[in-house]
Design a protein around this motif. Sequence first.
Motif, PDB file in Angstrom:
ATOM      1  N   ILE A   5      21.915  -8.829  20.245  1.00  0.00           N
ATOM      2  CA  ILE A   5      20.863  -8.139  20.999  1.00  0.00           C
ATOM      3  C   ILE A   5      21.022  -6.628  20.849  1.00  0.00           C
ATOM      4  CG2 ILE A   5      19.980  -7.683  23.329  1.00  0.00           C
ATOM      5  CD1 ILE A   5      20.673 -10.599  23.991  1.00  0.00           C
ATOM      6  N   MET A   6      22.264  -6.147  20.924  1.00  0.00           N
ATOM      7  CA  MET A   6      22.518  -4.722  20.773  1.00  0.00           C
ATOM      8  C   MET A   6      22.150  -4.255  19.365  1.00  0.00           C
ATOM      9  SD  MET A   6      25.927  -2.509  21.493  1.00  0.00           S
ATOM     10  CE  MET A   6      26.651  -2.619  19.874  1.00  0.00           C
ATOM     11  N   ALA A   7      22.490  -5.032  18.356  1.00  0.00           N
ATOM     12  CA  ALA A   7      22.160  -4.670  16.977  1.00  0.00           C
ATOM     13  C   ALA A   7      20.653  -4.593  16.784  1.00  0.00           C
ATOM     14  CB  ALA A   7      22.779  -5.674  16.003  1.00  0.00           C
ATOM     15  N   LEU A   8      19.919  -5.521  17.366  1.00  0.00           N
ATOM     16  CA  LEU A   8      18.463  -5.499  17.275  1.00  0.00           C
ATOM     17  C   LEU A   8      17.901  -4.232  17.917  1.00  0.00           C
ATOM     18  CD1 LEU A   8      15.877  -7.018  16.445  1.00  0.00           C
ATOM     19  CD2 LEU A   8      15.903  -8.052  18.724  1.00  0.00           C
ATOM     20  N   THR A  12      15.963  -1.119  15.927  1.00  0.00           N
ATOM     21  CA  THR A  12      14.625  -0.705  16.362  1.00  0.00           C
ATOM     22  C   THR A  12      14.570   0.793  16.619  1.00  0.00           C
ATOM     23  OG1 THR A  12      14.297  -2.877  17.368  1.00  0.00           O
ATOM     24  CG2 THR A  12      12.823  -1.113  18.071  1.00  0.00           C
ATOM     25  N   ILE A  13      15.578   1.311  17.301  1.00  0.00           N
ATOM     26  CA  ILE A  13      15.623   2.755  17.593  1.00  0.00           C
ATOM     27  C   ILE A  13      15.758   3.559  16.311  1.00  0.00           C
ATOM     28  CG2 ILE A  13      17.002   4.569  18.682  1.00  0.00           C
ATOM     29  CD1 ILE A  13      17.495   2.579  20.979  1.00  0.00           C
ATOM     30  N   LEU A  14      16.578   3.119  15.395  1.00  0.00           N
ATOM     31  CA  LEU A  14      16.734   3.825  14.119  1.00  0.00           C
ATOM     32  C   LEU A  14      15.439   3.807  13.305  1.00  0.00           C
ATOM     33  CD1 LEU A  14      20.323   2.806  12.974  1.00  0.00           C
ATOM     34  CD2 LEU A  14      19.555   5.000  13.882  1.00  0.00           C
ATOM     35  N   GLY A  15      14.653   2.756  13.457  1.00  0.00           N
ATOM     36  CA  GLY A  15      13.368   2.691  12.760  1.00  0.00           C
ATOM     37  C   GLY A  15      12.362   3.688  13.304  1.00  0.00           C
ATOM     38  N   LEU A  16      12.480   4.052  14.584  1.00  0.00           N
ATOM     39  CA  LEU A  16      11.570   5.023  15.198  1.00  0.00           C
ATOM     40  C   LEU A  16      11.979   6.467  14.939  1.00  0.00           C
ATOM     41  CD1 LEU A  16      10.940   3.333  18.653  1.00  0.00           C
ATOM     42  CD2 LEU A  16       9.387   3.456  16.709  1.00  0.00           C
ATOM     43  N   LEU A  17      13.198   6.697  14.539  1.00  0.00           N
ATOM     44  CA  LEU A  17      13.704   8.050  14.339  1.00  0.00           C
ATOM     45  C   LEU A  17      12.910   8.847  13.303  1.00  0.00           C
ATOM     46  CD1 LEU A  17      15.895   9.944  15.370  1.00  0.00           C
ATOM     47  CD2 LEU A  17      17.371   9.119  13.547  1.00  0.00           C
TER      48      LEU A  17
END
Length: 152
Positions: A5-8, A12-17
């Motif tokens: 769950i943490m990896a997901l 996701t956050i890295l994709g928004l950066l």
Amino acid sequence: MAVGIMALGVVTILGLLPHGLEMSRKTANEQAETRIVDLIVGEMQSADWATLDLTPKQVRYFDDQGLELVEGEAGGGDFSIMLSYVVQVNIPPLDVRLPNNDGSMTPNQNLRRVMIKMIAAPLRDFNFDAPASTIPVKVFTQLVANTGLANN
């Protein structure tokens, strides 16, 4: 399970950066462009109204913050490193006619059009009359009025 769950969430956050960084860059560019247009229009509004039409096309240079670069102020006159925006200012003829009480139309002498052409590239010798198709030119048009505050 918790690691998954943490990896997901991290992915996701890295994709928004990258999207956030791009939006931040666009916002900074728009703020600089707005600062440049406001500066030029303010100068034209307070200029000597009688000679405003006689002003030739001007080319001016600005940094990435929208602050004007003046020849000779940055390291002996070479400000190519700081140059981000090249701007051409022009006051084309404006034929606005207003009706008189007798029904005739007379030219309005209290309005001028200021045309600002801007590129976001450090090209000091850019030709605004025949621009390259690869460099987008933004055009801003503003009307300035004779308020009587400037020298008439």
